[in-house]
Design an enzyme around this catalytic site. Structure first.
Site, short mmCIF file in Angstrom:
data_model
loop_
_atom_site.label_atom_id
_atom_site.label_comp_id
_atom_site.label_asym_id
_atom_site.label_seq_id
_atom_site.Cartn_x
_atom_site.Cartn_y
_atom_site.Cartn_z
N GLU A 1 0.81 -1.24 0.04
CA GLU A 1 0.10 0.17 -0.09
C GLU A 1 0.83 1.44 0.17
O GLU A 1 0.60 2.30 -0.73
CB GLU A 1 -0.74 0.21 1.09
CG GLU A 1 -2.08 -1.18 0.93
CD GLU A 1 -2.89 -1.20 2.23
OE1 GLU A 1 -2.17 -1.65 3.18
OE2 GLU A 1 -4.15 -1.40 2.41
N GLU B 1 -3.26 -10.03 3.48
CA GLU B 1 -4.33 -9.65 4.62
C GLU B 1 -5.23 -10.79 4.83
O GLU B 1 -5.68 -10.96 5.97
CB GLU B 1 -4.91 -8.34 4.65
CG GLU B 1 -3.90 -7.21 4.76
CD GLU B 1 -3.02 -6.88 3.50
OE1 GLU B 1 -2.97 -7.70 2.57
OE2 GLU B 1 -2.62 -5.55 3.47
N1 T1G Z 1 3.77 -8.23 12.09
C1 T1G Z 1 4.46 -8.71 12.91
N2 T1G Z 1 5.54 -9.49 12.83
C2 T1G Z 1 5.67 -10.26 11.73
C3 T1G Z 1 4.91 -9.82 10.46
C4 T1G Z 1 4.21 -8.79 10.74
N3 T1G Z 1 3.44 -8.31 9.68
N4 T1G Z 1 5.28 -10.49 9.40
C5 T1G Z 1 6.34 -11.23 10.19
N5 T1G Z 1 6.53 -11.23 11.38
C6 T1G Z 1 7.35 -11.98 12.33
C7 T1G Z 1 7.20 -13.37 12.25
O1 T1G Z 1 6.23 -13.59 13.38
C8 T1G Z 1 8.51 -13.94 12.88
O2 T1G Z 1 8.62 -13.66 14.08
C9 T1G Z 1 9.16 -13.06 12.00
O3 T1G Z 1 8.69 -11.78 11.73
C10 T1G Z 1 9.87 -13.73 10.82
O4 T1G Z 1 8.79 -14.29 10.04
C11 T1G Z 1 -2.93 -1.98 6.50
C12 T1G Z 1 -3.55 -4.33 7.80
C13 T1G Z 1 7.28 -11.52 5.37
C14 T1G Z 1 6.85 -13.39 3.87
O5 T1G Z 1 0.38 -10.61 6.63
O6 T1G Z 1 4.03 -13.31 5.22
O7 T1G Z 1 -0.40 -4.81 6.55
O8 T1G Z 1 8.42 -15.91 14.78
O9 T1G Z 1 9.18 -16.50 10.28
O10 T1G Z 1 9.48 -16.99 6.39
O11 T1G Z 1 -3.39 -3.57 5.02
O12 T1G Z 1 6.43 -13.24 7.72
O13 T1G Z 1 10.65 -14.87 14.70
O14 T1G Z 1 9.34 -14.06 16.35
O15 T1G Z 1 7.16 -15.80 8.56
O16 T1G Z 1 11.12 -15.26 5.96
C15 T1G Z 1 0.08 -8.02 5.91
C16 T1G Z 1 3.02 -11.59 6.84
C17 T1G Z 1 0.11 -7.27 7.47
C18 T1G Z 1 2.89 -10.44 6.16
C19 T1G Z 1 8.57 -13.37 5.88
N6 T1G Z 1 1.51 -8.46 5.93
N7 T1G Z 1 4.37 -11.89 6.83
O17 T1G Z 1 8.54 -14.85 5.74
O18 T1G Z 1 9.92 -15.34 8.25
S1 T1G Z 1 -1.54 -6.69 7.76
C20 T1G Z 1 1.45 -9.98 6.34
C21 T1G Z 1 4.84 -13.13 6.23
C22 T1G Z 1 -1.53 -5.19 6.99
C23 T1G Z 1 -2.56 -3.25 5.90
C24 T1G Z 1 -2.59 -4.29 6.82
C25 T1G Z 1 6.08 -13.63 6.37
C26 T1G Z 1 7.37 -13.01 5.34
P1 T1G Z 1 9.25 -14.59 15.14
P2 T1G Z 1 8.73 -15.68 9.52
P3 T1G Z 1 9.69 -15.69 6.57
#
Ligand code: T1G
Length: 717
Positions: free
Chosen positions: A102, A122
């Site tokens: 975004e 999301e």
């Molecule tokens: N927020 C907080 N922590 C996150 C995070 C996030 N968005 N994404 C990952 N982590 C933490 C995860 O828990 C782990 O922590 C560490 O980072 C490494 O992740 C306004 C509403 C980016 C492809 O949904 O898909 O934006 O376990 O082990 O395999 O519209 O993480 O080490 O303590 O998964 O290399 C939208 C979710 C949010 C992305 C990386 N974004 N993340 O994968 O590592 S909502 C997502 C992923 C939003 C807007 C809105 C994957 C990754 P720990 P990992 P990875």
């Protein structure tokens, strides 16, 4: 949180919030200040936004979702970016997801490294892109691509993003250099038509038709999930409403979804999936133990499980010796493996190059000697302890000292398999779920002898073959099958006491499981249950008859014997608990003949039938498993409730929007669950699965909140 620097009149904002540069409150504040600073600095003529370390921001910080809302919110910060008179360039590498994408859609230009991925995931945590993503992406790509990306949550690679116009250019090499170079090339160009809010959606005239198409698709494909439906509605609004009104619609759907129970459960599942990789056993854990290098592997047994496991290993680039005892079985196994891989290529799920490499990595053999130098063996012969012990003893003598020896057993004690060798530290269980190449759960099992290095290695192999690995201490049935045990037993008791197969199945199907226990039984074959029961009785020196009601003091149902005697073995014979259109058919139809058989069986066994409520069916099927789950936790078979919940989500297709059975139990209230379990224990004293778990009793009596008995943080509950 945002590193600010200026190079050749270009301000560079580097988001610095490892590990994924999520837009936490501090990052939002940092970005807001950086924008103000760059606007004020008359020397700055353009701005580049990028991420430090491994990635462009991967979205909002999900851990902040349950905390009170803190200004500035993302949309406000991003709007400021778009309003500047200096061109803003998003220089993307790694994963540009959710709020990250975004942010990029508010920038005037987007460039991406060739290997970068973009997407709106999301929907997978039960919400939608709520910082204008549903309104801006369609203005770039049209409705169809936007609906596909937003309802599926799939990530796309830079070349595909370029094709849809999501990015303007691809680059190789350093992100900051590429960003600065591009920013300089657009420094004095007009920005009006680079602002997405000023654009219209190109296929807006087909909005009704496209939205209807996606609505029926998501209702079918993501049955029970709320978010995909609201995603379709919000994206449609981009075409039917002016930009500002569309934003209001998006905010309304977002608000509804954030507050829904589904999103909280899906966020719990997201963190749980990551939590299960943080394993611990006596003597080591995921941080202290290092995985051993694995290149060459062997699978023993080319049946359904063996071939499925071989496909997983081959697709991940491991060499696989496939061992069978005779030529015909071996040839059939190779044929099956080829068929699975070719089918997957046809469906576009496996790239041709991977399939071609897999063909060269497969080494069919009938000689144990060929396995001498492999790094990992996975045995997948049928469930027989003495046969498995014999194989492990043979492998122990023949394989190099470092070879890990694993069994795909679904229930046999790994300790008893390990003692057949002199390398108990290198023996473990790797329990795959059928079909092994498809189901994502891998239940890894350690014995009292298994070393941390062995555990680290099998967890690592699990990750490399694309599985979600859960670590479990060895016991009869391990985690998944042991916990599910009461469900099948209760399903038979319910049939005996008055329910119909469709009443039993529909309760679980309405909860969100793809198939009830009786349809599942028909799929795997009713002869399996019959044989297990008969063998078990034999081993206790008991001969069962059609009207036996107890075995060693435990209530049993011999209904499967009745079905077996009538040749009703499930789908394969065209009739089981249901009737099918043909032997091997898939279409289950209720069958009066089954009801007659059940009633006849009950009459002979002297069982009184009655009306059973839907609530009772639900409680007896699900609460009995939850009780077993607490016993599994109590005994340390599973370390955390997250291990249990993830096992059900990926092993038994429990709906993510209910977060797993332990999460579900917590939502209902442990005291209520405990009371009902006590009630059933009183009414069914001969079913040991109703003996209440002491841990459950303790937690419910002391009203302990789930964040104190799970491994995670408060915020995800
Ligand atoms: N927020 C907080 N922590 C996150 C995070 C996030 N968005 N994404 C990952 N982590 C933490 C995860 O828990 C782990 O922590 C560490 O980072 C490494 O992740 C306004 C509403 C980016 C492809 O949904 O898909 O934006 O376990 O082990 O395999 O519209 O993480 O080490 O303590 O998964 O290399 C939208 C979710 C949010 C992305 C990386 N974004 N993340 O994968 O590592 S909502 C997502 C992923 C939003 C807007 C809105 C994957 C990754 P720990 P990992 P990875």
């Amino acid at each position: 949180m945002v590193d600010y620097s200026v190079h050749e009149q270009v301000a560079v904002f580097e988001v610095n919030n490892p590990p994924v540069n999520a837009f936490s409150h501090k990052v939002r504040v940092g970005l807001d200040r950086s924008i103000d600073k760059a606007i004020r600095d008359t020397n700055v003529k353009a701005i580049v936004i990028c991420g430090k370390g491994r990635t462009f921001p991967a979205g909002a910080d999900i851990r902040e979702f349950d905390q009170p809302h803190k200004e500035p919110w993302l949309t406000g910060v991003f709007e400021k970016l778009e309003k500047t008179t200096k061109p803003v360039v998003a220089a993307i590498h790694g994963t540009c997801l959710g709020g990250g994408l975004e942010c990029a859609l508010f920038c005037h230009y987007r460039i991406a490294q060739k290997t970068a991925r973009v997407g709106f995931p999301e929907v997978q945590i039960g919400i939608l892109p709520g910082a204008a993503g549903t309104q801006r992406l369609p203005r770039l790509t049209g409705l169809r691509v936007a609906m596909d990306m937003i309802t599926s949550g799939r990530h796309i690679l830079a070349p595909e993003a370029l094709k849809y116009g999501i990015i303007d250019e691809m680059f190789t090499g350093d992100v900051i250099n590429a960003g600065i170079k591009f920013a300089k090339s657009v420094m004095n160009k007009p920005l009006e038509d680079r602002c997405l809010k000023n654009k219209t959606v190109k296929d807006a005239d087909q909005a009704d038709q496209i939205a209807d198409e996606f609505m029926s698709l998501v209702k079918r494909k993501y049955k029970g999930f709320e978010a995909p439906i609201d995603c379709v509605k919000a994206v449609k609004a981009s075409a039917t409403l002016p930009y500002r009104e569309g934003l209001k619609a998006e905010a309304m759907y977002m608000q509804k979804l954030v507050l829904s129970g589904q999103s909280a459960a899906q966020r719990y599942a997201f963190f749980s999936e990551r939590a299960v990789s943080r394993w611990k056993i006596p003597g080591g854990n995921f941080q202290t133990a290092k995985p051993l290098p694995i290149k060459s592997t062997a699978v023993i047994g080319a049946g359904t499980m063996g071939t499925g496991i071989a496909v997983c290993l081959l697709n991940a680039g491991y060499q696989v010796y496939l061992l069978e005892q005779n030529q015909k079985f071996l040839e059939n196994g190779v044929k099956t493996i080829r068929g699975i891989i070719e089918g997957s290529v046809r469906l576009g799920k496996t790239p041709m190059a991977v399939a071609q490499k897999a063909a060269t990595l497969l080494k069919p053999t009938m000689k144990y000697e060929d396995l001498a130098d492999v790094d990992l063996v996975i045995e997948a012969v049928y469930e027989n302890l003495s046969l498995k012990r014999e194989i492990f003893s043979k492998l122990d003598k023949l394989c190099k000292p470092t070879t890990l020896l694993c069994s795909n057993t679904s229930s046999l004690d790994i300790n008893r398999i390990g003692t057949a060798t002199k390398r108990g530290d290198k023996v473990a269980g790797m329990h795959f779920f059928a079909p092994a190449y498809y189901m994502r759960l891998l239940e890894n099992i350690y014995s009292t002898e298994t070393s941390p290095a062995t555990v680290a290695t099998i967890m690592d192999v699990g990750r490399k073959i694309g599985k979600v690995s859960v670590l479990v201490k060895s016991c009869q049935g391990f985690l998944a099958n042991r916990m599910r045990g009461p469900l099948s037993v209760e399903a038979y008791f319910l049939l005996e006491e008055g329910s119909t197969p469709q009443e039993v199945d529909s309760v679980l199907e309405n909860l969100g499981m793809p198939m009830g226990p009786l349809k599942t039984g028909d799929l795997s074959g009713l002869d399996i249950g019959y044989k297990i029961q008969t063998e078990l009785a034999k081993s206790k020196g008991v001969e069962l008859t059609a009207d036996s009601k107890f075995l060693m003091g435990e209530r049993i149902s011999t209904l499967t014997r009745t079905m077996y005697d009538k040749g009703r073995l499930g789908r394969k014979t065209g009739k089981g608990w249901y009737r099918y259109e043909k032997p091997g058919g898939k279409l289950a139809t209720p069958d009066e003949e089954v009801m007659e058989l059940i009633k006849d069986h009950c009459m002979k066994a002297g069982i009184q039938r009655r009306n059973i409520s839907t609530q009772e069916i639900l409680e007896r099927l699900v609460y009995s498993c939850i009780n077993e789950g607490f016993k599994i936790l109590e005994e340390g078979v599973a370390a955390t409730p997250e291990d249990i919940d993830i096992s059900w989500i990926y092993g038994f297709s429990w709906p993510k929007y209910l977060g797993g059975p332990m999460y579900y139990a917590n939502k209902i209230g442990l005291d209520k669950i405990y009371q009902r379990i006590c009630y059933y224990h009183e009414n069914f004293p001969y079913s040991s699965h109703w003996i209440p778990s002491r841990l459950l009793q303790k937690l419910s009596e002391n009203k302990v909140p789930m964040n104190q008995w799970c491994s995670g943080t408060d915020s995800k509950l």
